[in-house]
Design a protein around this motif. Structure first.
Motif: not given
Length: 225
Positions: A31-45
């Motif tokens: 879940a911590e990795y998914l949280r970081q991936l969520h932040a990365y995906l939001a930044g990329a968008a």
């Protein structure tokens, strides 16, 4: 048809690689990795980086497959399936795009689903999971941290220290060396010149001896004619 077969083969390869991983993690770490991936995906968008969004989606799907096979709560399973469906649709729509505008709604929906999944996984008890095989390194984005890939939680083996007795080694019998005494000559020290003390002679009185009584000799008078 050919693209579908290729995608199926890729999914099967990733599933085989995930199953071959011997390390273990848990749902909280995932879940911590998914949280970081969520932040990365939001930044990329936000930066309209199509390549970064595509790489994030490709890294996301193996993680979602691992979670979907774990004994998690039913709500987590439903959220995982929804996120994987949205990610799969993005994988089909992103090739050929130079901007994210045509898929902006789909990206936003995936971000919402991911956030709900993270909240659900962190709210439950940690469940052991195999470490997912994330296929691609994510390209760096300005001002956006790159997620840390989950690593296996390998316990340190408890290796007992061997009880090795210390050998009883006798001390060697070494004779003391015969060292001759050094021949040191006595120093030539002159006798000190000490002056004789000035001692006055004692005043000794003469003894009072009476003179002897000697009779005068009797001399005859000469015979004068």
């Amino acid at each position: 048809m050919g693209a579908g077969i290729a995608n199926a083969a890729t999914v099967d390869r990733l599933d085989a690689e995930i199953a071959a991983v011997g390390g273990q993690t848990d749902t909280h770490a995932t879940a911590e990795y998914l949280r970081q991936l969520h932040a990365y995906l939001a930044g990329a968008a936000d930066q309209d980086e199509v390549a970064a969004v595509r790489a994030a989606v490709e890294d996301l799907r193996p993680v979602l497959r691992v979670v979907s096979k774990a004994p998690v709560e039913r709500a987590a399973v439903a959220l995982t399936d929804r996120a994987d469906t949205q990610a799969a649709q993005l994988e089909r729509d992103l090739p050929g795009l130079s901007i994210l505008a045509p898929v902006a709604g789909l990206v936003s929906s995936l971000l919402t689903t991911l956030l709900d999944l993270v909240t659900n996984l962190l709210g439950g008890l940690p469940v052991p999971l195999p470490v997912p095989d994330v296929p691609l390194p994510l390209p760096p984005l300005p001002g956006v941290p790159t997620p840390d890939v989950p690593t296996p939680d390998v316990p340190v083996p408890d290796v007992p220290v061997p009880d090795v007795p210390v050998p009883d080694v006798p001390a060697p019998d070494v004779p003391a060396p015969d060292v001759p005494a050094p021949d040191v000559p006595a120093p030539d020290v002159p006798a000190p010149d000490v002056p004789a003390p000035d001692v006055p002679a004692p005043d000794v009185p003469a003894p009072d001896v009476p003179a002897p009584d000697v009779p005068a000799p009797e001399v005859p008078a000469p015979d004068v004619p």
